[in-house]
Design a protein around this motif. Sequence first.
Motif, mmCIF file in Angstrom:
data_model
loop_
_atom_site.group_PDB
_atom_site.id
_atom_site.type_symbol
_atom_site.label_atom_id
_atom_site.label_comp_id
_atom_site.label_asym_id
_atom_site.label_seq_id
_atom_site.Cartn_x
_atom_site.Cartn_y
_atom_site.Cartn_z
ATOM 1 N N THR A 1 -3.902 3.344 3.009
ATOM 2 C CA THR A 1 -3.356 2.105 3.574
ATOM 3 C C THR A 1 -4.363 1.320 4.404
ATOM 4 O O THR A 1 -4.438 0.099 4.296
ATOM 5 N N PRO B 1 0.842 -1.199 0.000
ATOM 6 C CA PRO B 1 0.000 0.000 0.000
ATOM 7 C C PRO B 1 0.880 1.253 0.000
ATOM 8 O O PRO B 1 2.020 1.225 0.466
ATOM 9 N N GLU B 2 0.365 2.347 -0.499
ATOM 10 C CA GLU B 2 1.142 3.578 -0.606
ATOM 11 C C GLU B 2 1.140 4.306 0.735
ATOM 12 O O GLU B 2 0.292 5.153 1.015
ATOM 13 N N TRP C 1 -6.742 -1.069 2.573
ATOM 14 C CA TRP C 1 -6.056 -2.302 2.153
ATOM 15 C C TRP C 1 -5.945 -3.268 3.320
ATOM 16 O O TRP C 1 -6.193 -4.479 3.177
#
Length: 395
Positions: free
Chosen positions: A120, A111-112, A123
Amino acid sequence: MARTPGRLSSTATSGHILEMIRTGAAASRAEIARATGLSRPSVALRVTELIESGLVTEGTRAASSGGRPPTLLEFNASHGLILTGALGMARSQAAVCDLDGRVLVRAPGSPEMEQGPDATVPWLLDTWSDQLRELGRSPDDVRGAGIGLPGTVEFHTGRAEDRPFLGKWAGVALAPLVAERFPVPVTVDNDVNVMALGEHIAGGHGHTEDMVFVKVSTGIGAGLVSGGNLLRGALGAAGELGHIPVRDGGGLPCRCGNTDCLEAIAGGRRLLVRAAEQGRQVSGLKELVSLAAEGDPVAVTLVRGAGRRLGEALAGAVNLLNPELIVLGGDLSEAYDHLVAGVREAVFQQCTALATRQLRIVSSTLWDDAGVRGCAAVVSEEILSPEAVNKFLAG
C-alpha cells in the motif's frame, strides 16, 4: 480542532500570533496588541518575522473608524502542502491539501490493504509524487503527511494495533517509510476518526461541539467529537462501534475474534451474503446500495434492517454522550433514506427524551473528502502549533 486563544500574556510568541491570525482571533496588528498586551514594536517585530517566513501576507485595509485604516493580516495557506491518505479496505483516497486543509487534488485507488504496508505505501508515495507534479509543486513544499487506517491505531505511536484484519500492519511505524521520500512529520490515525474530524471542521453542519460520525461500509466504526475535541481514548480504541455485541446475532463470528458484533451482523460483508441468499447477486456494496435506491424490496429490507441494528448500538452512545449530531457516512449511507429510517426508529425508541430533544441525524456532506480533510487537520494541528512554528522560524 484549532484552538481559539483568548487574551495572551505579553510573552506571546510569533507562533501564538500566527495561531491568532489563522483562527481569526485577530486580523490586524492593533488587534494583536490588544489581545496580547505586547507593545506595538514587539507586535511589528513578530508580524514581520511571520511575513518574511511566508506564513502571513498583508491583505486589504479594513474599514476605518477614524484615522488610517489598519492593514489586515492573512494566513498564507499556500505556503506549504500537506499529503493525506485515507486508506480503506475496499477503496482509498490520496490527496494533496494546502495548509488550511483545502483539497487541491485527490485520487482514488484500491491498493491491497490486506497485503500490508509493502503493497500500500508504494502506491501512496507514487500517487503523492504524481499529484505534486500535476500541481507544479516540489517535494520541498511538503510540510507534513497524514494517514488514516481502517483499524485501531495507537495515535501517539503511529502504529496499527495487532488485529486479525490488519495483522501485516501491526506494529509497523509508517513515518520512516514515508520519510524515505518525504522527510516530514507524519501522523497516523484511525480512518473513522479522521473522517469525523473532517466532517466536524468542514462538513457545513453548523457550530456543533458534540457529534458522532458513523462509517457504515464493509466495516462499521464511529468517530466521537465532544466539546469540539476528538475522543480517541487512552490508547486510540474509542469508537469501535462495530464491535459492540448485539442481541439475537445467532452466534455469527466477527473478524475481530468475537461473535455477534454489530459489524458481523449489519456490516457490508454480511449484507452481501444475505442478498445472495435471497437471489440478489451483486458485485459489491455499491451495487446493493443502488438496488436499494431503486426500491428493490430485498435491498431496501436489508439496508433498513442494518440501520435498525446500527440505531440500537447508537442508542447507547446517545444516552452516554448526548451528541447534538449524528453523521452517517460510508458506502451504505448512500442509501440514506432507507438507512436513516432504521437508525431513527431505534434511536428515538431507546433513548431518553432529553438526549434526543435536539438530536439531528444527517448524511455526510463531504463523502470521500472527509477522510483527507480530517488527515490534513490532524497534521495542521501538529505542524502549525505555536511550538512547531517557533521551531520552524528559529531555523
